[in-house]
Every structure is written in C-alpha cells, then in structure tokens.
Design a protein around this motif. Structure first.
Motif, PDB file in Angstrom:
ATOM      1  N   PHE A  20       3.114 -34.041  35.917  1.00 26.08           N
ATOM      2  CA  PHE A  20       4.207 -33.186  36.354  1.00 26.08           C
ATOM      3  C   PHE A  20       5.319 -33.238  35.326  1.00 26.08           C
ATOM      4  O   PHE A  20       6.218 -34.079  35.393  1.00 26.08           O
ATOM      5  CB  PHE A  20       4.720 -33.624  37.737  1.00 26.08           C
ATOM      6  N   GLY A  21       5.244 -32.326  34.354  1.00 27.98           N
ATOM      7  CA  GLY A  21       6.282 -32.248  33.332  1.00 27.98           C
ATOM      8  C   GLY A  21       7.481 -31.497  33.850  1.00 27.98           C
ATOM      9  O   GLY A  21       7.358 -30.381  34.348  1.00 27.98           O
ATOM     10  N   THR A  22       8.659 -32.111  33.773  1.00 27.13           N
ATOM     11  CA  THR A  22       9.880 -31.458  34.251  1.00 27.13           C
ATOM     12  C   THR A  22      10.429 -30.532  33.183  1.00 27.13           C
ATOM     13  O   THR A  22      10.195 -30.704  31.989  1.00 27.13           O
ATOM     14  CB  THR A  22      10.947 -32.498  34.612  1.00 27.13           C
ATOM     15  N   ILE A  23      11.170 -29.515  33.628  1.00 31.04           N
ATOM     16  CA  ILE A  23      11.778 -28.574  32.680  1.00 31.04           C
ATOM     17  C   ILE A  23      13.205 -28.287  33.103  1.00 31.04           C
ATOM     18  O   ILE A  23      13.621 -28.591  34.213  1.00 31.04           O
ATOM     19  CB  ILE A  23      10.990 -27.253  32.600  1.00 31.04           C
ATOM     20  N   GLU A  24      13.951 -27.681  32.195  1.00 26.16           N
ATOM     21  CA  GLU A  24      15.285 -27.162  32.474  1.00 26.16           C
ATOM     22  C   GLU A  24      16.236 -28.220  33.028  1.00 26.16           C
ATOM     23  O   GLU A  24      17.084 -27.937  33.867  1.00 26.16           O
ATOM     24  CB  GLU A  24      15.207 -25.971  33.443  1.00 26.16           C
ATOM     25  N   MET A  25      16.096 -29.463  32.606  1.00 26.71           N
ATOM     26  CA  MET A  25      17.011 -30.513  33.043  1.00 26.71           C
ATOM     27  C   MET A  25      17.750 -31.073  31.835  1.00 26.71           C
ATOM     28  O   MET A  25      17.154 -31.723  30.976  1.00 26.71           O
ATOM     29  CB  MET A  25      16.257 -31.652  33.744  1.00 26.71           C
ATOM     30  N   GLY A  26      19.057 -30.812  31.781  1.00 23.36           N
ATOM     31  CA  GLY A  26      19.861 -31.407  30.727  1.00 23.36           C
ATOM     32  C   GLY A  26      20.132 -32.869  31.032  1.00 23.36           C
ATOM     33  O   GLY A  26      20.023 -33.313  32.182  1.00 23.36           O
ATOM     34  N   ASP A  27      20.488 -33.640  30.014  1.00 18.52           N
ATOM     35  CA  ASP A  27      20.737 -35.078  30.193  1.00 18.52           C
ATOM     36  C   ASP A  27      21.726 -35.351  31.323  1.00 18.52           C
ATOM     37  O   ASP A  27      21.535 -36.255  32.131  1.00 18.52           O
ATOM     38  CB  ASP A  27      21.279 -35.685  28.889  1.00 18.52           C
ATOM     39  N   ALA A  28      22.787 -34.577  31.368  1.00 15.77           N
ATOM     40  CA  ALA A  28      23.834 -34.824  32.363  1.00 15.77           C
ATOM     41  C   ALA A  28      23.403 -34.430  33.771  1.00 15.77           C
ATOM     42  O   ALA A  28      24.021 -34.840  34.754  1.00 15.77           O
ATOM     43  CB  ALA A  28      25.093 -34.060  31.975  1.00 15.77           C
ATOM     44  N   GLU A  29      22.341 -33.620  33.878  1.00  9.56           N
ATOM     45  CA  GLU A  29      21.911 -33.131  35.188  1.00  9.56           C
ATOM     46  C   GLU A  29      20.876 -34.020  35.860  1.00  9.56           C
ATOM     47  O   GLU A  29      20.737 -33.977  37.077  1.00  9.56           O
ATOM     48  CB  GLU A  29      21.286 -31.735  35.039  1.00  9.56           C
ATOM     49  N   ILE A  30      20.135 -34.797  35.087  1.00  8.20           N
ATOM     50  CA  ILE A  30      18.978 -35.498  35.648  1.00  8.20           C
ATOM     51  C   ILE A  30      19.364 -36.373  36.827  1.00  8.20           C
ATOM     52  O   ILE A  30      18.683 -36.398  37.862  1.00  8.20           O
ATOM     53  CB  ILE A  30      18.270 -36.329  34.550  1.00  8.20           C
TER      54      ILE A  30
END
Length: 310
Positions: free
Chosen positions: A238-248
C-alpha cells in the motif's frame, strides 16, 4: 443518462442506470480527472453520466463530485495512483496474523490513507480459529492498540461463520469497501455474507506463505440485508501518495493529538528539540509500531523504499 459504476474490469465499466438498466461502458480517450494521475480515472462507486450508442454500450462522459475515495500508489516505481473505490460509508480491512501475515505497517498505511480521504475503517481479524495462545495474546494487543486510537475491531472465522452475524449488522444499509492482502479470506467472507455469490476462493502459496489472487476486478455486490460490499483484488503493498511531510502526522490521530504540544509548529517528530510526539513515545502514549509506520511513510519519497516493509 445517470448511473452508478458497479464493476470495473479494466477497460470496461458496468454502469447501473437510475432506471435499473446495466450498461457496459467505456471512457472516451481524452477523459481524465483534474489533478489526479491515475490508472483508473473512473472507479467502482462513482456516480457518472453516460451516452448510449447504437451498439447498446455507452461512453462515460462525466463523473459527479466524490464525497471520498480510497487511493494508493499504483506500483513501486509509478507516480500514478489507483483508486480502489469511491463514495464509501466505510471500509473493512481484513487482517490475518499468519498465512499470510498482515504487518502493522500495511495496516497503518491503509488507515492513514483512509484518514486522508475521510473514510471510516473497521479492522476485521480473520482466521482466529487457527490462533494459538501466543497469537491470541498478540491479537489482544493489537485490538487494544487500534480500538484505543478509535478504530473498531472485530474477530472472525469466515470458513466456519464465527463472528459473521455480528459483522452483518455493521454492514447493513452501508456502502463498504472490503480490502486486504490476497489470501486473508475476502472471497470466503463474501460467500458467507451472500449465499449464492459463488466467488472462487484461493489457497496460500506453500513457498511464500502469501495468498494467491482469486478476485481480478472490482465489483459492487448487493447484501441481502441491505447495503453494498465492494470486493477488490488482493493488494500486496500500500504505497501512499499526496502526503507532504507536514501532513503525515495529521493522518495518525494519536500522533496529531500529541503534536499540538511540540515546540515547533512544523515539527516532523524525527529529530527536532521539544518534540512532544517523541516524548509521548517514550512514555507509552504513542506505540512504537505506529511511530515506526509514521516514519516509514517518509521513505515513500525514496525510490524503492516502501515495498519491502509490508
């Protein structure tokens, strides 16, 4: 003409129109969703507009705005995404401790993505009839962890029917995505929930202790008591996408809660001084496995990193 996408076989989509007719449909060559690079711009669960042609099939010409969806990276080397399903009331993640093993990193990646796209998740631990004392202790541990965060957990033996009746109540009158690794028992569960469904069930590979694919396309299936279950092919990773460092951290509820006390508003909770999340980790308010999963998502930005861990 409007309708609901109930099946996706790759190049064709089955649309159930508002009048109750089922129409095999294709996407026009230039049809794309804005801002999403995806292998399947149309997903099961989408509300769509279609134009009929003389052959009795149709073209999908528009998609209504989605309330939510579950999406993952299509492959290790791809920047494209694959949408598992759209417009969901909830998702069930079917989990097994063995044969095949579902790791906490896989679970947490799924949960983080569901949080990002506003899809409630229930964890369903299957094959409990095979668990010895050590496994049952591990199951208790995981249940306490995830229910403590806010994710309800169920126990199940799909082959015998243990726990199926209780699960049926959580599915009633809802659109539910069913997901998990190949071999965790999705087809067996569906055959229990829907007598006569007749889905083919698979076996575990003796050499790799992993499931063999039996479902090859996504399909929305009516439940006898009301509601729909979306069956999807088993997924290895399950590769995650569209997550910036500050959002994770936003997608790990317990980490996000602790993060409000960090010294720096943009703390990544890895090395910054005054990090309340690392303090909570030391004091046991954040579990080591969840923190490890949080850090692992950062590695998605490094080619080849994410697949090995889960």
């Amino acid at each position: 003409m409007q309708g609901l996408v109930i099946k996706n076989t790759g190049s064709w989509y089955t649309v159930q129109t508002d009048e109750g007719r089922r129409v095999e449909s294709k996407i026009k060559g230039n049809f794309r969703l804005k801002n999403i690079r995806t292998t399947n711009p149309v997903a099961v669960g989408d509300r769509v507009t279609i134009e009929l042609n003389r052959e009795g099939t149709a073209f999908i010409t528009a998609i209504e705005e989605r309330k939510n969806y579950i999406i993952r990276r299509a492959s290790n080397l791809s920047k494209q995404a694959h949408i598992l399903a759209a417009n969901l009331d909830q998702a069930l993640l079917l989990v097994t401790l063995h044969y095949p093993e579902t790791t906490t990193i896989f679970i947490d990646r799924f949960l983080a993505t569901a949080e990002a796209y506003r899809v409630p998740v229930r964890l369903v631990f299957n094959k409990v009839d095979l668990y010895g004392e050590e496994d049952l202790n591990r199951l208790e541990e995981l249940t306490r962890l995830y229910e403590g965060i806010g994710y309800p957990c169920s126990r199940l033996c799909a082959t015998s029917g243990l726990g199926v009746e209780a699960l049926e109540e959580t599915l009633r009158d809802k659109i539910t995505l069913l997901s998990g690794h190949s071999g965790v028992g999705k087809s067996t569960l569906i055959n229990r929930l829907i007598p006569g469904a007749g889905l083919r069930t698979g076996r575990i590979s003796d050499s790799h202790l992993k499931g063999m694919h039996t479902t090859t396309f996504s399909e929305m299936i009516s439940l006898p008591a009301g509601g729909f279950l979306i069956d999807t092919p088993g997924i290895k990773g399950f590769g995650t996408i569209e997550m910036g460092d500050a959002e994770i951290s936003h997608y790990f509820p317990e980490i996000f809660r602790e993060a409000t006390r960090c010294r720096f508003y943009n703390c990544t909770h890895r090395h910054e001084p005054g990090c309340a999340v690392r303090e909570a980790l030391e004091e046991g308010r954040v579990s080591e496995s969840r923190y490890r999963s949080y850090l692992n998502i950062f590695e998605d930005k490094t080619e080849g990193k994410y697949r090995e861990e889960y």
